[in-house]
Enzyme design. Structure first.
Site, PDB file in Angstrom:
ATOM      1  N   GLY A   1       0.836  -1.211   0.000  1.00 15.28           N
ATOM      2  CA  GLY A   1       0.000   0.000   0.000  1.00 15.28           C
ATOM      3  C   GLY A   1       0.860   1.246   0.000  1.00 15.28           C
TER       4      GLY A   1
ATOM      5  CG  MET B   1      -0.703   7.732   6.147  1.00 16.49           C
ATOM      6  SD  MET B   1       0.133   8.729   7.381  1.00 16.49           S
ATOM      7  CE  MET B   1       0.035   7.696   8.831  1.00 16.49           C
TER       8      MET B   1
ATOM      9  CB  SER C   1      -1.509   8.810  15.400  1.00 11.70           C
ATOM     10  OG  SER C   1      -1.881  10.174  15.345  1.00 11.70           O
TER      11      SER C   1
ATOM     12  N   GLY D   1      -0.092  11.562  10.735  1.00 12.17           N
ATOM     13  CA  GLY D   1      -0.215  12.060   9.364  1.00 12.17           C
ATOM     14  C   GLY D   1       1.059  11.804   8.588  1.00 12.17           C
TER      15      GLY D   1
ATOM     16  CE  LYS E   1      -4.398   6.803  14.715  1.00 12.22           C
ATOM     17  NZ  LYS E   1      -5.335   7.139  13.719  1.00 12.22           N
TER      18      LYS E   1
ATOM     19  CG  HIS F   1      -4.929   9.357  18.740  1.00  7.77           C
ATOM     20  ND1 HIS F   1      -5.280   9.753  17.456  1.00  7.77           N
ATOM     21  CD2 HIS F   1      -3.853  10.101  19.063  1.00  7.77           C
ATOM     22  CE1 HIS F   1      -4.440  10.680  17.034  1.00  7.77           C
ATOM     23  NE2 HIS F   1      -3.563  10.915  17.993  1.00  7.77           N
ATOM     24  CG  ASN F   2      -8.265   8.705  14.987  1.00  4.89           C
ATOM     25  OD1 ASN F   2      -7.113   8.715  15.426  1.00  4.89           O
ATOM     26  ND2 ASN F   2      -8.529   8.458  13.729  1.00  4.89           N
TER      27      ASN F   2
ATOM     28  CD  GLU G   1      -7.186  13.331  14.668  1.00  5.90           C
ATOM     29  OE1 GLU G   1      -6.252  12.537  14.912  1.00  5.90           O
ATOM     30  OE2 GLU G   1      -7.765  13.349  13.566  1.00  5.90           O
TER      31      GLU G   1
HETATM   32  C1  6PG Z   1      -3.859  10.451  12.848  1.00 11.30           C
HETATM   33  C2  6PG Z   1      -5.180  10.853  12.268  1.00 11.30           C
HETATM   34  C3  6PG Z   1      -5.468  10.074  11.035  1.00 11.30           C
HETATM   35  C4  6PG Z   1      -6.516  10.704  10.151  1.00 11.30           C
HETATM   36  C5  6PG Z   1      -7.843  10.852  10.783  1.00 11.30           C
HETATM   37  C6  6PG Z   1      -8.691  11.835  10.067  1.00 11.30           C
HETATM   38  O1  6PG Z   1      -3.880  10.041  13.979  1.00 11.30           O
HETATM   39  O2  6PG Z   1      -2.845  10.575  12.162  1.00 11.30           O
HETATM   40  O3  6PG Z   1      -6.182  10.609  13.199  1.00 11.30           O
HETATM   41  O4  6PG Z   1      -5.742   8.763  11.407  1.00 11.30           O
HETATM   42  O5  6PG Z   1      -6.070  11.952   9.755  1.00 11.30           O
HETATM   43  O6  6PG Z   1      -8.436   9.583  10.731  1.00 11.30           O
HETATM   44  O7  6PG Z   1      -9.959  11.582  10.467  1.00 11.30           O
HETATM   45  P1  6PG Z   1     -11.218  12.283   9.884  1.00 11.30           P
HETATM   46  O8  6PG Z   1     -11.103  12.223   8.384  1.00 11.30           O
HETATM   47  O9  6PG Z   1     -12.319  11.432  10.390  1.00 11.30           O
HETATM   48  O10 6PG Z   1     -11.192  13.670  10.393  1.00 11.30           O
END
Ligand code: 6PG
Length: 481
Positions: free
Chosen positions: A9, A13, A128, A130, A182, A185-186, A189
């Site tokens: 993939g 990322m 996580s 990005g 995770k 975490h999101n 976020e």
């Molecule tokens: C991370 C982010 C990554 C992603 C999000 C975006 O930890 O690097 O969380 O996993 O950018 O999933 O989520 P949304 O598109 O739902 O805002």
């Protein structure tokens, strides 16, 4: 020389993780469904590295040292199952498949068990940070089959972000525990982003501040208790100018996207019965923002009070800072409470201090603040709720007055603050010894004979009253979900 790890993939990322592994001396073999992407990668970003390509899964598997480690960086869902099925006949007992996407933890539970039956070890890991994190040090949250961890640990702990000499990567737990953490975490976020957006909304629409002024405020805030990656990028975004020199932020359409991890967090909280109000409101705020056309029509029809801000701007900016700080504490307290309940429900042995450490660097929610959470769990590993830790008791009481002032200001100016407001309601509810649920129980008993407990009788004894004089004496059952 055989490769240390294979990666399938080559989206951004995947590519960046490969380059990060290569920088740390690991030999990586890569595959992608559209094979032209392999050539583009090898002739582009990976030129001059030790990365090798594999144009089929057979080739990928043959180039790996044993036990083979194959990492999937593909879209969560069916694609993961598709690759697992394709890999199974090519792998030997003891080989390892790693899923580094944002998979739903119940899928990871299922896959770990399914693959263990086939003698293949599975790791489901949150990654996580990005693009930038993947390239230079993400936060990595692995869970699954623990037998696989010693083989993967040297790679993951090397490529992860390092804070004070500690890698932001530790074994989280069995089955889907890594992906679960995770997901939380999101969710956090989502909450962090929403409270920042509410602060921005109050300052721009309520106080009439320009992006440049707010850039200054967020930069200042980034030096104190709120210091974090998301505050830092917010300041940068507010300062960013479009080609015509005007702030780009003002030209961006106000409809938020979402890929579902925040929604999963909210759904899991409902499932486990834990109030996760701030994150849930953050998901709904995105949903409301997405109803743009309807909002535009409603804005014409529904009159807004013509109230203008008249107070002292500096005072309210300070209050907004406090609202942000206090709401953030609530959001983390709720998120950690949910993890605590999940650990019980799914029989995981989660180490909350270590989770805070993993989130200190590399990931999107990285911040100073996570050090304070780590300290709280060091002092008391079985802490019921972060709000009960001395440090947070002080921090939130200092912010209390400003937080209330901010919510009141939002209400007066008709500026929505769902996250600030719901966090405050949770806080006031959590520290209320007697809530109005006595009335609620009475109502349930009145219309449905659902019974209630009494304060003058031991817990566990249930009573039913014939409220109207013509109801029956028979109570319904007392089960709770
Ligand atoms: C991370 C982010 C990554 C992603 C999000 C975006 O930890 O690097 O969380 O996993 O950018 O999933 O989520 P949304 O598109 O739902 O805002």
């Amino acid at each position: 020389m055989q490769a240390d790890i294979g990666l399938i993939g080559l989206a951004v990322m995947g590519q960046n993780l490969v380059l990060n592994m290569n920088d740390h001396g690991f030999k990586v073999v890569v595959h992608n469904r559209s094979t032209n992407k392999i050539d583009d990668f090898l002739n582009g970003p990976a030129r001059g590295t030790d990365v090798v390509g594999a144009y089929s899964l057979e080739e990928l598997v043959n180039k790996l040292e044993s036990p083979r480690k194959v990492m999937l960086m593909v879209k969560a869902g069916e694609v993961v199952d598709h690759y697992i099925e394709k890999l199974i006949p090519l792998l030997d007992a003891g080989d390892i498949i790693i899923d580094g996407g944002n998979s739903l933890f119940t899928d990871t539970n299922r896959r770990t068990i399914y693959l263990a039956e086939k003698n293949i070890r599975f790791i489901g890991t949150g990654v996580s940070g990005g693009e930038e994190g993947a390239r230079h040090g993400p936060s990595i949250m692995p869970g699954g089959n623990k037998e696989a961890w010693p083989y993967v640990k040297p790679i993951f702990q090397k490529i992860a972000a390092q804070v004070d000499g500690e890698p932001c990567c530790h074994w989280v737990g069995e089955n889907g525990a890594g992906h679960y953490v995770k997901m939380i975490h999101n969710g956090i976020e989502y909450g962090d982003m929403q409270v920042i957006c509410e602060a921005y909304h109050l300052m721009s629409q309520g106080l009439g501040l320009e992006p440049d002024e707010m850039q200054g405020i967020f930069s200042e805030w980034n030096k104190g208790a709120l210091s974090s990656y998301l505050i830092e990028i917010t300041a940068n975004i507010l300062g960013y100018k479009d080609e015509d020199g005007a702030p780009l932020i003002n030209k961006i359409l106000d409809t938020a996207g979402q890929k579902g991890t925040g929604k999963w967090t909210g759904m899991n909280a409902l499932e486990l019965g834990i109030p996760l109000t701030l994150i849930a409101e953050s998901v709904f705020a995105r949903c409301l923002s997405a109803q743009k056309d309807e909002r535009v029509v409603a804005a014409e029809i529904l009159p807004k009070p013509a109230v203008k801000f008249t107070g002292d701007k500096q005072t309210i900016i300070g209050a907004i800072h406090d609202a942000l700080h206090a709401s953030k504490i609530i959001s983390y307290a709720q998120g950690f409470s949910l993890m605590r309940e999940a650990a019980k429900e799914y029989q995981w042995n989660l180490n909350y201090g270590e989770i805070a450490l993993m989130w200190r660097g590399g990931c999107i929610i990285r911040s100073q603040f996570l050090n304070d959470i780590k300290k709280a769990y060091d002092k008391q590993p079985d802490l019921k709720n972060l709000l009960l830790d001395d440090f947070f008791v002080d921090a939130i009481s200092q912010a209390d007055a400003g937080w209330r002032k901010t919510v009141v200001q939002g209400i007066e100016l008709a500026i929505p603050t769902p996250a600030f407001g719901s966090a405050l309601s949770y806080y006031d509810g959590y520290r209320t010894a007697r809530l109005p649920a006595n009335l609620l129980q009475a109502q349930r008993d009145y219309f449905g004979a659902h019974t209630y407990e009494r304060i003058d009788r031991p817990r566990g004894e249930f009573f039913h009253t014939d409220w109207t004089g013509h109801g029956g004496k028979t109570a319904s059952s007392t089960y709770n979900v």
